[in-house]
Design a protein around this motif. Structure first.
Motif, mmCIF file in Angstrom:
data_model
loop_
_atom_site.group_PDB
_atom_site.id
_atom_site.type_symbol
_atom_site.label_atom_id
_atom_site.label_comp_id
_atom_site.label_asym_id
_atom_site.label_seq_id
_atom_site.Cartn_x
_atom_site.Cartn_y
_atom_site.Cartn_z
ATOM 1 N N UNK A 88 0.830 -1.203 0.000
ATOM 2 C CA UNK A 88 0.000 0.000 0.000
ATOM 3 C C UNK A 88 0.864 1.252 0.000
ATOM 4 N N UNK A 89 1.948 1.220 0.769
ATOM 5 C CA UNK A 89 2.855 2.360 0.828
ATOM 6 C C UNK A 89 3.491 2.621 -0.534
ATOM 7 N N UNK A 90 3.906 1.569 -1.214
ATOM 8 C CA UNK A 90 4.485 1.725 -2.555
ATOM 9 C C UNK A 90 3.469 2.317 -3.535
ATOM 10 N N UNK A 91 2.225 1.842 -3.468
ATOM 11 C CA UNK A 91 1.181 2.384 -4.344
ATOM 12 C C UNK A 91 0.961 3.868 -4.063
ATOM 13 N N UNK A 92 0.937 4.227 -2.776
ATOM 14 C CA UNK A 92 0.741 5.635 -2.417
ATOM 15 C C UNK A 92 1.907 6.502 -2.883
ATOM 16 N N UNK A 93 3.117 5.969 -2.802
ATOM 17 C CA UNK A 93 4.286 6.714 -3.296
ATOM 18 C C UNK A 93 4.170 6.955 -4.801
ATOM 19 N N UNK A 94 3.749 5.936 -5.523
ATOM 20 C CA UNK A 94 3.581 6.083 -6.973
ATOM 21 C C UNK A 94 2.512 7.115 -7.299
ATOM 22 N N UNK A 95 1.405 7.055 -6.574
ATOM 23 C CA UNK A 95 0.336 8.030 -6.799
ATOM 24 C C UNK A 95 0.811 9.447 -6.481
ATOM 25 N N UNK A 96 1.607 9.592 -5.437
ATOM 26 C CA UNK A 96 2.141 10.906 -5.076
ATOM 27 C C UNK A 96 3.059 11.438 -6.168
ATOM 28 N N UNK A 97 3.900 10.580 -6.715
ATOM 29 C CA UNK A 97 4.783 11.004 -7.802
ATOM 30 C C UNK A 97 3.979 11.437 -9.022
ATOM 31 N N UNK A 98 2.940 10.677 -9.338
ATOM 32 C CA UNK A 98 2.084 11.047 -10.468
ATOM 33 C C UNK A 98 1.385 12.385 -10.212
ATOM 34 N N UNK A 99 0.933 12.585 -8.989
ATOM 35 C CA UNK A 99 0.279 13.855 -8.649
ATOM 36 C C UNK A 99 1.268 15.012 -8.766
ATOM 37 N N UNK A 100 2.505 14.804 -8.342
ATOM 38 C CA UNK A 100 3.531 15.850 -8.466
ATOM 39 C C UNK A 100 3.774 16.197 -9.932
ATOM 40 N N UNK A 101 3.839 15.169 -10.774
ATOM 41 C CA UNK A 101 4.046 15.406 -12.203
ATOM 42 C C UNK A 101 2.863 16.159 -12.812
ATOM 43 N N UNK A 102 1.650 15.800 -12.407
ATOM 44 C CA UNK A 102 0.469 16.507 -12.913
ATOM 45 C C UNK A 102 0.483 17.979 -12.491
ATOM 46 N N UNK A 103 0.844 18.231 -11.238
ATOM 47 C CA UNK A 103 0.906 19.615 -10.734
ATOM 48 C C UNK A 103 1.963 20.400 -11.502
ATOM 49 N N UNK A 104 3.115 19.788 -11.703
ATOM 50 C CA UNK A 104 4.178 20.477 -12.451
ATOM 51 C C UNK A 104 3.721 20.757 -13.874
ATOM 52 N N UNK A 105 3.018 19.827 -14.485
ATOM 53 C CA UNK A 105 2.505 20.002 -15.836
ATOM 54 C C UNK A 105 1.501 21.165 -15.878
ATOM 55 N N UNK A 106 0.589 21.193 -14.906
ATOM 56 C CA UNK A 106 -0.392 22.277 -14.856
ATOM 57 C C UNK A 106 0.269 23.638 -14.619
ATOM 58 N N UNK A 107 1.269 23.654 -13.740
ATOM 59 C CA UNK A 107 1.982 24.911 -13.479
ATOM 60 C C UNK A 107 2.702 25.382 -14.747
ATOM 61 N N UNK A 108 3.258 24.451 -15.491
ATOM 62 C CA UNK A 108 3.940 24.801 -16.742
ATOM 63 C C UNK A 108 2.956 25.369 -17.751
ATOM 64 N N UNK A 109 1.763 24.835 -17.807
ATOM 65 C CA UNK A 109 0.749 25.347 -18.725
ATOM 66 C C UNK A 109 0.317 26.763 -18.332
ATOM 67 N N UNK A 110 0.184 26.967 -17.001
ATOM 68 C CA UNK A 110 -0.233 28.301 -16.513
ATOM 69 C C UNK A 110 0.843 29.345 -16.802
ATOM 70 N N UNK A 111 2.089 28.969 -16.689
ATOM 71 C CA UNK A 111 3.191 29.919 -16.947
ATOM 72 C C UNK A 111 3.265 30.269 -18.427
ATOM 73 N N UNK A 112 2.944 29.332 -19.289
ATOM 74 C CA UNK A 112 3.006 29.582 -20.735
ATOM 75 C C UNK A 112 1.886 30.477 -21.225
ATOM 76 N N UNK A 113 0.823 30.597 -20.488
ATOM 77 C CA UNK A 113 -0.308 31.423 -20.921
ATOM 78 C C UNK A 113 -0.048 32.847 -20.641
#
Length: 125
Positions: free
Chosen positions: A100-125
């Motif tokens: 369960x801990x490994x799954x949560x770590x993976x989900x956290x990494x994916x969430x971090x990547x999504x946030x970084x992606x969204x922040x990059x989109x906001x900066x480009x606008x």
């Protein structure tokens, strides 16, 4: 450090006390010992009746393997019950928690990547 050691000793002694007081555990262990003795006697009688001694070693090894597997299974059940009574995590519980801990770590990494992606989109606008 001394208080930690003292606490560990108190915990250990209380756990040992619980085990010693657990009549079911002691009864199960004595029953298992009696069953083991009975099975050994049965095997010896079977070999004494068998006039052919060619397969003696093979039969003995087979019976010993069967007895070992049954003992392992019963001891696992008894140990698991004792762990539950003492509220100690079993290795199976720890493995499940690690998964369960490994799954949560993976989900956290994916969430971090999504946030970084969204922040990059906001900066480009």
């Amino acid at each position: 450090m001394k208080s930690k050691t003292l606490l560990e000793l108190l915990t250990l002694s209380s756990n040992l006390y619980l085990i010693a007081k657990d009549k079911d555990l002691l009864n199960k262990l004595s029953d298992m010992a009696a069953q083991g003795k009975k099975k050994v006697d049965e095997v010896m009688e079977e070999f004494a009746e068998d006039e052919e001694h060619e397969g003696f070693v093979e039969k003995l090894v087979f019976k010993a393997q069967q007895a070992k597997e049954e003992l392992d299974r019963k001891m696992e059940e008894v140990a698991s019950n004792v762990y539950k009574k003492m509220n100690i995590a079993h290795t199976n519980d720890l493995a499940i928690l690690n998964e369960k801990l490994d799954k949560l770590k993976n989900e956290l990494e994916l969430a971090k990547l999504r946030i970084a992606n969204l922040e990059g989109r906001l900066e480009n606008k």
